[in-house]
Scaffold this motif. Structure first.
Motif, PDB file in Angstrom:
ATOM      1  N   ASN A 161     -28.541  45.850 -13.716  1.00 30.36           N
ATOM      2  CA  ASN A 161     -28.947  46.814 -14.731  1.00 30.36           C
ATOM      3  C   ASN A 161     -30.382  46.597 -15.210  1.00 30.36           C
ATOM      4  O   ASN A 161     -30.717  46.944 -16.329  1.00 30.36           O
ATOM      5  CB  ASN A 161     -27.977  46.758 -15.915  1.00 30.36           C
ATOM      6  CG  ASN A 161     -28.000  45.421 -16.626  1.00 30.36           C
ATOM      7  OD1 ASN A 161     -28.560  44.448 -16.120  1.00 30.36           O
ATOM      8  ND2 ASN A 161     -27.392  45.361 -17.786  1.00 30.36           N
ATOM      9  N   GLN A 162     -31.239  46.043 -14.350  1.00 28.18           N
ATOM     10  CA  GLN A 162     -32.603  45.720 -14.778  1.00 28.18           C
ATOM     11  C   GLN A 162     -33.405  46.941 -15.204  1.00 28.18           C
ATOM     12  O   GLN A 162     -34.184  46.874 -16.138  1.00 28.18           O
ATOM     13  CB  GLN A 162     -33.368  44.933 -13.702  1.00 28.18           C
ATOM     14  CG  GLN A 162     -33.855  45.738 -12.532  1.00 28.18           C
ATOM     15  CD  GLN A 162     -32.809  45.935 -11.471  1.00 28.18           C
ATOM     16  OE1 GLN A 162     -31.764  45.318 -11.496  1.00 28.18           O
ATOM     17  NE2 GLN A 162     -33.062  46.807 -10.535  1.00 28.18           N
ATOM     18  N   TRP A 163     -33.192  48.068 -14.567  1.00 27.08           N
ATOM     19  CA  TRP A 163     -33.951  49.274 -14.952  1.00 27.08           C
ATOM     20  C   TRP A 163     -33.501  49.741 -16.329  1.00 27.08           C
ATOM     21  O   TRP A 163     -34.320  50.128 -17.165  1.00 27.08           O
ATOM     22  CB  TRP A 163     -33.752  50.377 -13.922  1.00 27.08           C
ATOM     23  CG  TRP A 163     -34.269  50.003 -12.576  1.00 27.08           C
ATOM     24  CD1 TRP A 163     -33.544  49.801 -11.441  1.00 27.08           C
ATOM     25  CD2 TRP A 163     -35.631  49.762 -12.202  1.00 27.08           C
ATOM     26  NE1 TRP A 163     -34.361  49.447 -10.405  1.00 27.08           N
ATOM     27  CE2 TRP A 163     -35.653  49.426 -10.837  1.00 27.08           C
ATOM     28  CE3 TRP A 163     -36.837  49.801 -12.896  1.00 27.08           C
ATOM     29  CZ2 TRP A 163     -36.828  49.133 -10.154  1.00 27.08           C
ATOM     30  CZ3 TRP A 163     -38.008  49.506 -12.202  1.00 27.08           C
ATOM     31  CH2 TRP A 163     -37.988  49.175 -10.855  1.00 27.08           C
TER      32      TRP A 163
ATOM     33  N   MET B  61     -30.124  59.685 -22.792  1.00 23.94           N
ATOM     34  CA  MET B  61     -30.053  59.487 -21.343  1.00 23.94           C
ATOM     35  C   MET B  61     -29.412  58.138 -21.008  1.00 23.94           C
ATOM     36  O   MET B  61     -28.602  58.045 -20.078  1.00 23.94           O
ATOM     37  CB  MET B  61     -31.464  59.564 -20.736  1.00 23.94           C
ATOM     38  CG  MET B  61     -31.489  59.442 -19.232  1.00 23.94           C
ATOM     39  SD  MET B  61     -33.149  59.593 -18.552  1.00 23.94           S
ATOM     40  CE  MET B  61     -33.990  58.224 -19.310  1.00 23.94           C
ATOM     41  N   MET B  62     -29.726  57.101 -21.753  1.00 19.68           N
ATOM     42  CA  MET B  62     -29.152  55.790 -21.492  1.00 19.68           C
ATOM     43  C   MET B  62     -27.642  55.796 -21.737  1.00 19.68           C
ATOM     44  O   MET B  62     -26.893  55.137 -21.012  1.00 19.68           O
ATOM     45  CB  MET B  62     -29.827  54.710 -22.340  1.00 19.68           C
ATOM     46  CG  MET B  62     -31.270  54.427 -21.944  1.00 19.68           C
ATOM     47  SD  MET B  62     -31.469  53.745 -20.285  1.00 19.68           S
ATOM     48  CE  MET B  62     -31.875  55.207 -19.346  1.00 19.68           C
ATOM     49  N   GLU B  63     -27.203  56.548 -22.741  1.00 14.82           N
ATOM     50  CA  GLU B  63     -25.765  56.652 -22.981  1.00 14.82           C
ATOM     51  C   GLU B  63     -25.095  57.384 -21.814  1.00 14.82           C
ATOM     52  O   GLU B  63     -24.042  56.968 -21.336  1.00 14.82           O
ATOM     53  CB  GLU B  63     -25.479  57.379 -24.302  1.00 14.82           C
ATOM     54  CG  GLU B  63     -24.009  57.492 -24.617  1.00 14.82           C
ATOM     55  CD  GLU B  63     -23.266  56.165 -24.628  1.00 14.82           C
ATOM     56  OE1 GLU B  63     -22.087  56.149 -24.200  1.00 14.82           O
ATOM     57  OE2 GLU B  63     -23.835  55.137 -25.051  1.00 14.82           O
TER      58      GLU B  63
ATOM     59  N   ARG C  53     -22.604  55.173 -14.737  1.00 16.62           N
ATOM     60  CA  ARG C  53     -22.529  53.895 -14.013  1.00 16.62           C
ATOM     61  C   ARG C  53     -21.098  53.383 -13.977  1.00 16.62           C
ATOM     62  O   ARG C  53     -20.621  52.919 -12.943  1.00 16.62           O
ATOM     63  CB  ARG C  53     -23.448  52.871 -14.666  1.00 16.62           C
ATOM     64  CG  ARG C  53     -23.458  51.528 -13.966  1.00 16.62           C
ATOM     65  CD  ARG C  53     -24.432  50.579 -14.641  1.00 16.62           C
ATOM     66  NE  ARG C  53     -24.547  49.369 -13.865  1.00 16.62           N
ATOM     67  CZ  ARG C  53     -24.331  48.173 -14.376  1.00 16.62           C
ATOM     68  NH1 ARG C  53     -24.002  48.022 -15.637  1.00 16.62           N
ATOM     69  NH2 ARG C  53     -24.469  47.113 -13.607  1.00 16.62           N
ATOM     70  N   GLU C  54     -20.429  53.457 -15.106  1.00 15.74           N
ATOM     71  CA  GLU C  54     -19.050  52.990 -15.175  1.00 15.74           C
ATOM     72  C   GLU C  54     -18.161  53.781 -14.213  1.00 15.74           C
ATOM     73  O   GLU C  54     -17.340  53.218 -13.507  1.00 15.74           O
ATOM     74  CB  GLU C  54     -18.519  53.103 -16.610  1.00 15.74           C
ATOM     75  CG  GLU C  54     -17.068  52.726 -16.774  1.00 15.74           C
ATOM     76  CD  GLU C  54     -16.735  51.287 -16.406  1.00 15.74           C
ATOM     77  OE1 GLU C  54     -15.607  51.031 -15.976  1.00 15.74           O
ATOM     78  OE2 GLU C  54     -17.626  50.419 -16.533  1.00 15.74           O
ATOM     79  N   GLU C  55     -18.348  55.088 -14.179  1.00 16.60           N
ATOM     80  CA  GLU C  55     -17.544  55.935 -13.288  1.00 16.60           C
ATOM     81  C   GLU C  55     -17.869  55.661 -11.825  1.00 16.60           C
ATOM     82  O   GLU C  55     -16.973  55.581 -10.987  1.00 16.60           O
ATOM     83  CB  GLU C  55     -17.780  57.410 -13.610  1.00 16.60           C
ATOM     84  CG  GLU C  55     -17.209  57.832 -14.936  1.00 16.60           C
ATOM     85  CD  GLU C  55     -17.644  59.237 -15.341  1.00 16.60           C
ATOM     86  OE1 GLU C  55     -18.456  59.866 -14.619  1.00 16.60           O
ATOM     87  OE2 GLU C  55     -17.173  59.698 -16.407  1.00 16.60           O
ATOM     88  N   ARG C  56     -19.130  55.528 -11.513  1.00 11.61           N
ATOM     89  CA  ARG C  56     -19.546  55.395 -10.115  1.00 11.61           C
ATOM     90  C   ARG C  56     -19.347  53.998  -9.535  1.00 11.61           C
ATOM     91  O   ARG C  56     -19.027  53.852  -8.367  1.00 11.61           O
ATOM     92  CB  ARG C  56     -21.010  55.802  -9.979  1.00 11.61           C
ATOM     93  CG  ARG C  56     -21.473  55.803  -8.562  1.00 11.61           C
ATOM     94  CD  ARG C  56     -22.770  56.491  -8.400  1.00 11.61           C
ATOM     95  NE  ARG C  56     -23.154  56.473  -7.003  1.00 11.61           N
ATOM     96  CZ  ARG C  56     -24.240  56.981  -6.540  1.00 11.61           C
ATOM     97  NH1 ARG C  56     -25.069  57.600  -7.344  1.00 11.61           N
ATOM     98  NH2 ARG C  56     -24.530  56.906  -5.263  1.00 11.61           N
ATOM     99  N   PHE C  57     -19.572  52.979 -10.338  1.00  9.78           N
ATOM    100  CA  PHE C  57     -19.542  51.614  -9.825  1.00  9.78           C
ATOM    101  C   PHE C  57     -18.417  50.780 -10.413  1.00  9.78           C
ATOM    102  O   PHE C  57     -18.491  49.563 -10.429  1.00  9.78           O
ATOM    103  CB  PHE C  57     -20.891  50.922 -10.075  1.00  9.78           C
ATOM    104  CG  PHE C  57     -22.033  51.597  -9.368  1.00  9.78           C
ATOM    105  CD1 PHE C  57     -22.203  51.451  -8.003  1.00  9.78           C
ATOM    106  CD2 PHE C  57     -22.911  52.420 -10.065  1.00  9.78           C
ATOM    107  CE1 PHE C  57     -23.244  52.086  -7.348  1.00  9.78           C
ATOM    108  CE2 PHE C  57     -23.948  53.058  -9.409  1.00  9.78           C
ATOM    109  CZ  PHE C  57     -24.116  52.891  -8.052  1.00  9.78           C
TER     110      PHE C  57
END
Length: 170
Positions: free
Chosen positions: A101-103, A155-157, A163-167
């Motif tokens: 999650n560095q970005w 956007m971050m939310e 991210r949670e859904e995809r990964f």
């Protein structure tokens, strides 16, 4: 004689030359976007490593640079919240790690910078006078940064949910 990073790439079924080409190519893109060259190379090398973690010696060998160059690059990347330092258990050596999650971290840590700019711009509007051409320009700049700040937070939310859904693990 092959370098340790090259052996690790080959053990993982990767062509060390292709890995090097990626690292240098991605680093060039980061430089074009405004990052300093050595931090860009170190970041790309960490990103391309399976573990996401390398020692200063491993980075120096892979990039064919001095320990001082690696140290300066890591210091910059740490300040930007793009890598972290970790002490190897039972050793004095440090490992440098890039996180998945560095970005996200780098972008959300910009919030403090935006808040400082907003404060300075607000002071500027007050100092210059809101009805002067410079004050109006300053107020528009302030409004832009306030807008960007709100949009980044939203956007971050959305990214956290995506991210949670995809990964999702498991």
């Amino acid at each position: 004689m092959r370098q340790p990073a090259e052996r690790a790439d080959q053990a993982a079924g990767r062509d060390p030359e292709a890995v090097s080409k990626f690292v240098e190519g991605f680093a060039a893109q980061l430089v074009e976007a405004g990052m300093q060259r050595m931090p860009a190379r170190v970041f790309a090398a960490l990103l391309a490593s399976d573990s996401g973690s390398l020692t200063s010696a491993e980075l120096g060998e892979q990039l064919r640079v001095s320990p001082a160059a690696v140290s300066g690059a890591v210091r910059y990347l740490s300040q930007q919240h793009m890598v972290s330092r970790e002490r190897e258990p039972g050793s004095r050596r440090e490992r440098y790690r890039v996180h998945s999650n560095q970005w996200y971290e780098a972008l959300t840590n910009r919030e403090a910078v935006l808040k400082r700019w907003e404060s300075a711009l607000s002071d500027g509007v007050t100092s210059l006078g809101a009805d002067t051409p410079a004050g109006r320009r300053m107020a528009e700049t302030l409004a832009f940064f306030e807008f960007v700040d709100e949009e980044i937070a939203a956007m971050m939310e959305r990214w956290r949910v995506h991210r949670e859904e995809r990964f999702r693990q498991g």
